[in-house]
Design a protein around this motif. Structure first.
Motif, PDB file in Angstrom:
ATOM      1  N   ILE A 227       0.826  -1.199   0.000  1.00 27.73           N
ATOM      2  CA  ILE A 227       0.000   0.000   0.000  1.00 27.73           C
ATOM      3  C   ILE A 227       0.865   1.256   0.000  1.00 27.73           C
ATOM      4  O   ILE A 227       0.640   2.189  -0.780  1.00 27.73           O
ATOM      5  N   THR A 228       1.891   1.271   0.843  1.00 29.61           N
ATOM      6  CA  THR A 228       2.720   2.473   0.915  1.00 29.61           C
ATOM      7  C   THR A 228       3.493   2.695  -0.376  1.00 29.61           C
ATOM      8  O   THR A 228       3.734   3.821  -0.773  1.00 29.61           O
ATOM      9  N   ILE A 229       3.869   1.606  -1.025  1.00 27.30           N
ATOM     10  CA  ILE A 229       4.621   1.768  -2.268  1.00 27.30           C
ATOM     11  C   ILE A 229       3.699   2.240  -3.388  1.00 27.30           C
ATOM     12  O   ILE A 229       4.037   3.140  -4.153  1.00 27.30           O
ATOM     13  N   ILE A 230       2.513   1.646  -3.481  1.00 25.15           N
ATOM     14  CA  ILE A 230       1.651   1.911  -4.628  1.00 25.15           C
ATOM     15  C   ILE A 230       1.001   3.298  -4.546  1.00 25.15           C
ATOM     16  O   ILE A 230       1.202   4.141  -5.408  1.00 25.15           O
ATOM     17  N   SER A 231       0.207   3.517  -3.506  1.00 32.27           N
ATOM     18  CA  SER A 231      -0.537   4.773  -3.527  1.00 32.27           C
ATOM     19  C   SER A 231      -0.669   5.413  -2.159  1.00 32.27           C
ATOM     20  O   SER A 231      -1.085   6.542  -2.030  1.00 32.27           O
ATOM     21  N   GLY A 232      -0.322   4.660  -1.113  1.00 32.61           N
ATOM     22  CA  GLY A 232      -0.520   5.209   0.229  1.00 32.61           C
ATOM     23  C   GLY A 232      -1.887   4.888   0.795  1.00 32.61           C
ATOM     24  O   GLY A 232      -2.215   5.326   1.888  1.00 32.61           O
ATOM     25  N   GLY A 233      -2.670   4.117   0.068  1.00 27.96           N
ATOM     26  CA  GLY A 233      -3.929   3.649   0.621  1.00 27.96           C
ATOM     27  C   GLY A 233      -5.072   4.632   0.497  1.00 27.96           C
ATOM     28  O   GLY A 233      -4.998   5.628  -0.217  1.00 27.96           O
ATOM     29  N   ASP A 234      -6.140   4.303   1.224  1.00 24.86           N
ATOM     30  CA  ASP A 234      -7.374   5.085   1.117  1.00 24.86           C
ATOM     31  C   ASP A 234      -7.295   6.425   1.821  1.00 24.86           C
ATOM     32  O   ASP A 234      -7.991   7.364   1.458  1.00 24.86           O
TER      33      ASP A 234
ATOM     34  N   ARG B 129       5.517   2.734   7.975  1.00 23.32           N
ATOM     35  CA  ARG B 129       5.400   4.160   8.301  1.00 23.32           C
ATOM     36  C   ARG B 129       5.882   4.452   9.713  1.00 23.32           C
ATOM     37  O   ARG B 129       5.682   5.550  10.238  1.00 23.32           O
ATOM     38  N   ASN B 130       6.455   3.466  10.354  1.00 22.33           N
ATOM     39  CA  ASN B 130       6.965   3.619  11.722  1.00 22.33           C
ATOM     40  C   ASN B 130       5.901   4.168  12.662  1.00 22.33           C
ATOM     41  O   ASN B 130       6.187   4.979  13.529  1.00 22.33           O
ATOM     42  N   VAL B 131       4.674   3.728  12.448  1.00 16.49           N
ATOM     43  CA  VAL B 131       3.598   4.148  13.329  1.00 16.49           C
ATOM     44  C   VAL B 131       3.703   3.419  14.665  1.00 16.49           C
ATOM     45  O   VAL B 131       3.344   3.944  15.714  1.00 16.49           O
ATOM     46  N   ILE B 132       4.247   2.184  14.610  1.00 18.65           N
ATOM     47  CA  ILE B 132       4.396   1.415  15.847  1.00 18.65           C
ATOM     48  C   ILE B 132       5.792   1.661  16.415  1.00 18.65           C
ATOM     49  O   ILE B 132       6.793   1.546  15.707  1.00 18.65           O
TER      50      ILE B 132
END
Lengths: 268, 190
Positions: free
Chosen positions: A129-136, A185-188
């Motif tokens: 997701i992060t590579i393609i578009s970053g998601g919704d 995304r280093n959210v954790i």
């Protein structure tokens, strides 16, 4: 007949002796002197081979501990209990192993985060997701909800909640830190379990944009930093907590407009 | 020429694993990774070859002259067990990681029926000393080849979308069966 019996016994006995002698000789030549402590330490380790200690596996950790290259409390999975056992085996004082817990620093689930006009229909994996578009979601810093952390957890201590955010089952979690490593995304982040004050937002956008992309984003107003007397510092539009100087009493949790800074102790 | 035929026959056409179905246990057990599978194959080849030499010597030099053929099973098991011990020591000395990767399957070479089978084949087919060596080498090469191919397939299999009911051992056995079918194609070679 009797001679046959004797010959048989003598032959087999002779062969047995020959091989035994050969092996005894080989044993002397090829003996590997391994510290017997390594085996003992290895036995008390959890055996998950998760690599949470930073070594190549439990056996490697055991070798390093015995050689003094790794700390006795270095195994985050076994925690204090294992550290105590290792200390007993090695006959040294144990240090206190602080239990680490992963913290999901994003509250922008499907309800809170503002969605893009387009829908993401690709592979369900944070990495993709992060590579393609970053998601919704419009937010470029928050959790994308692909569940890589949940899939990576070797202990089944995580799940995705109804809101599309990962949750941690703290009783099961061993603090190995794999989820934090796989999060693109280093959210954790990994924190000692005793820390309870967190800024649950990673958004670095300027206030106006942050408000537009997510209803619970930190808008960088800086009120927490101003009241904290040095415990919190603003870096860009995000507060950074200095846990050594932090005084929980000073933080105006209820003044935070979007509730981005929280004290988990008070929540639970 | 004869010895080369014996070698090729043991390695490919009458492959111990895929044609006689000997030594299936390590074939399934250690074929997870190509590197450890190959090492297992080399260890087994060594044991097979030395077993061929030693068991030939013991059978034709000691047991036969003393009319002790009935002791061949005991004698061969003794040879194999000692050799495996030796290999275990060598591997532990040379490469600790390999020793741990092979784990229980290293001592289990002792009970690998391919090795006892080899010793008994040598007696049964009345091979000469040189022939036995090539037979052992061939059998080992065949085993190494089979287990390495299997490991290669299984590494790919990890990524395949296998139906739940077939995951793990079942699909491995099916793949082994197909591999054996493929090796049957060599049967007209000699």
């Amino acid at each position: 007949m009797e001679t046959g019996l004797i010959i048989a016994i003598a032959t087999m006995g002779g062969l047995g002796l020959l091989f035994a002698g050969g092996l005894a000789f080989a044993d002397k030549k090829l003996r590997v002197t391994e510290n017997p402590l390594i085996g003992k330490v290895f036995e008390v380790l959890p055996g998950a081979n998760c690599g949470g200690c930073g070594k190549a596996g439990c056996y490697d950790f055991a070798v390093n501990v015995v050689e003094g290259k790794a700390k006795i409390n270095g195994c985050p999975v076994g925690g204090n209990e294992t550290a105590e056992k290792i200390a007993q085996i090695l006959g040294v004082e144990k240090g206190v192993s602080e239990k680490m817990l992963p913290r999901v620093l994003c509250r922008g689930g499907n309800k809170e985060a503002v969605k893009k006009m387009t829908e993401y229909l690709g592979p369900v994996s944070c990495e993709a997701i992060t590579i393609i578009s970053g998601g919704d979601k419009l937010c470029a810093y928050g959790c994308v909800g692909g569940g890589d952390c949940v899939n990576a957890c070797p202990f089944d201590a995580m799940y995705m909640n109804d809101n599309g955010l990962p949750e941690i089952l703290e009783d099961i979690c061993t603090g190995c830190g794999i989820c934090a490593k796989v999060c693109p995304r280093n959210v954790i982040e990994m924190h000692p379990a005793t820390r309870t004050v967190f800024v649950l937002c990673k958004n670095q956008d300027e206030p106006k944009t942050a408000k537009e992309v997510c209803s619970v984003a930190c808008i960088g107003c800086g009120i927490c930093a101003r009241k904290s007397e040095g415990g919190i510092e603003m870096r860009g539009y995000l507060p950074v907590i200095n846990y050594d100087k932090l005084d929980e009493g000073l933080i105006p949790f209820d003044k935070c407009k979007t509730g981005a800074i929280v004290n988990l102790k008070k929540l639970s | 020429m004869e010895v080369i035929l014996i070698f090729i026959s043991a390695a490919i056409i009458n492959n111990f694993v895929l044609s006689y179905f000997l030594g299936i246990c390590p074939f399934i057990g250690v074929s997870n990774k190509i590197s450890s599978a190959f090492s297992m194959g080399i260890a087994t080849t060594f044991v097979l070859t030395v077993t061929a030499i030693v068991s030939w010597l013991i059978y034709f030099m000691i047991l036969l002259p003393f009319k002790l053929e009935f002791l061949q099973y005991v004698a061969f098991i003794l040879v194999i067990a000692s050799l495996v011990q030796l290999v275990e020591m060598v591997i532990k000395k040379v490469s600790q990681p390999l020793y741990r990767a092979l784990g229980i399957f290293l001592p289990l070479i002792t009970t690998n029926c391919a090795i006892l089978g080899l010793a008994l084949f040598i007696v049964l087919r009345n091979y000469s000393f040189i022939e036995s060596i090539f037979f052992g080498l061939g059998a080992g090469t065949g085993f190494t080849m089979a287990i390495t191919i299997m490991a290669g397939i299984r590494e790919e299999l990890e990524l395949a979308n296998v139906p739940d009911a077939f995951k793990g051992a079942p699909i491995t056995l099916i793949v082994a069966g197909i591999l054996a079918l493929a090796f049957m194609g060599f049967s007209g070679l000699l």
